[in-house]
Write an enzyme that holds these catalytic residues in place. Sequence first.
Site, PDB file in Angstrom:
ATOM      1  N   VAL A 285       0.822  -1.236   0.015  1.00 16.73           N
ATOM      2  CA  VAL A 285      -0.052   0.081   0.149  1.00 16.73           C
ATOM      3  C   VAL A 285       0.999   1.154  -0.053  1.00 16.73           C
ATOM      4  O   VAL A 285       0.632   2.337  -0.726  1.00 16.73           O
ATOM      5  CB  VAL A 285      -0.934   0.117   1.160  1.00 16.73           C
ATOM      6  CG1 VAL A 285      -1.490   1.284   1.390  1.00 16.73           C
ATOM      7  CG2 VAL A 285      -1.847  -1.153   1.146  1.00 16.73           C
ATOM      8  N   ALA A 286       2.013   1.149   0.810  1.00 17.08           N
ATOM      9  CA  ALA A 286       2.805   2.424   0.954  1.00 17.08           C
ATOM     10  C   ALA A 286       3.550   2.580  -0.241  1.00 17.08           C
ATOM     11  O   ALA A 286       4.002   3.943  -0.656  1.00 17.08           O
ATOM     12  CB  ALA A 286       3.792   2.201   1.984  1.00 17.08           C
ATOM     13  N   GLU A 290      -0.713   7.698  -4.155  1.00 16.29           N
ATOM     14  CA  GLU A 290      -2.010   8.091  -4.093  1.00 16.29           C
ATOM     15  C   GLU A 290      -2.251   9.326  -4.667  1.00 16.29           C
ATOM     16  O   GLU A 290      -3.343   9.633  -5.081  1.00 16.29           O
ATOM     17  CB  GLU A 290      -2.768   7.920  -2.722  1.00 16.29           C
ATOM     18  CG  GLU A 290      -2.712   6.748  -2.236  1.00 16.29           C
ATOM     19  CD  GLU A 290      -1.632   6.103  -1.497  1.00 16.29           C
ATOM     20  OE1 GLU A 290      -0.424   6.788  -1.357  1.00 16.29           O
ATOM     21  OE2 GLU A 290      -1.592   5.384  -0.660  1.00 16.29           O
ATOM     22  N   ASP A 332       2.981  28.382 -42.449  1.00 19.16           N
ATOM     23  CA  ASP A 332       3.197  28.604 -43.736  1.00 19.16           C
ATOM     24  C   ASP A 332       3.568  30.497 -43.755  1.00 19.16           C
ATOM     25  O   ASP A 332       3.975  30.789 -44.876  1.00 19.16           O
ATOM     26  CB  ASP A 332       1.533  28.621 -44.657  1.00 19.16           C
ATOM     27  CG  ASP A 332       0.591  29.297 -43.672  1.00 19.16           C
ATOM     28  OD1 ASP A 332       0.756  29.865 -42.649  1.00 19.16           O
ATOM     29  OD2 ASP A 332      -0.601  29.486 -44.384  1.00 19.16           O
TER      30      ASP A 332
END
Length: 435
Positions: A285-286, A290, A332
């Site tokens: 998870v770390a 997130e 152009d």
Amino acid sequence: MSDHDSTPTVDLSEPLRLLLRDLGSTSAGLTSREAARRLLVYGPNELRRSGRRHWAKELAAQLIHPLALLLWLAAALAWVIAAPVLAIAIVSVIWLNAAFAFVQERQTERAVEALRQYLPAKAVVFRDGQRQEVVAADLVPGDVMVLSEGDQVCADVKLISGALEVDTSTLTGEVLPVYRSADAVDSGEPLLQSPNVVFSGTICLSGDSLALVVRTGMHTELGRIAALTERVVREPSPLELQVRRVAWLIAAVAVVAALAFIPIGALLAGLSLTDSAIFAIGLLVANVPEGLLPTITLALAVGVRELARRGALVKRLSAVETLGSTSVICTDKTGTLTQNRMHSVLAWTTDGEQPLSRPDMGSDVSPALTRLAEAMASCNGAVLHDDSGADGDGDPTEVALMAAAAMLGIRVDPAQRADQRQRLFLFDPRLRLMS
């Protein structure tokens, strides 16, 4: 009733008499009854979407973004290791980011709505032999429309009489106005360069004309562009491909690190197998960033807002970073790169050469220069909103001349100027003269 997909099979390059015959119209216009019938057959003169947007599907796409899937996994594992607060926080990040990105995408993909801004709400036509103002959406092929200086064109038309200078930049990108005349002979140029045809979405800078409406709604050149924006197949941008790779890389590193810690924790740290597994899940998870997904979305949204403020049309958030992947830009002419604003810097009179410096020259203006300024302001079709010339409507050259005249102390009311005119001869590129 019709499905509104029919359109008269006519060719804009045909002579006017053939167009009138094919459209069943005359130079005096249609009757109100015939116009109402044609409105049912051809449909309203407006740009429309080709299909409905599925907001649920679009929102779901934000929730299954590669990084979002990684966050879902992190939230599930956080719940498993009895960390409900962390799990709820991660899920909240996912939903907030999805909602924010969804709203931004809905705003940036309104290409058809942006093109609609080029169409006016009203138009002046001849019906029942009378000149009358109608809702632009009620225009039909065969109508005879009145075009004057400052009007926005709301259909593809063939000029019946008169001449115009037209800003066609919405279709061609050319910033310089073009000359269109009913007397011009079509010699086989590409349709957008036809000398007697004016297209929907363009603006009349000067002149007056009667024009035959030939195409309306999605059958105009502007409608064709709107249809193309609807049919564009979405492909992953370079940023989306990179984020996907990063997501898989982060997932692989996190999983490998978590799996490697289980035997290390059990054998070297003396932890039980259960504690090692819980710690490995926490490590997994770390390793999930997130804040990365909302940071990317926010950065792209800021870019979209900045581009929108400068007049650019962005269909989706990820398109903002495309410029960062561009190695060659082809243009152009310098008008594409500049602001297309001209300024008068020098005048020649019988008194000699006179620099046109800023600010107001006051008492330094000679009688000859004053007469020149009066001519510049009178023989002009532009309207100036401020003396600097930064804000004006009309031909860029004429706006610059009006600004120079104002700087020399000559200011003309456009309405009064129009009332005093007996007749106007538009600028002729061969004579290099307007009278």
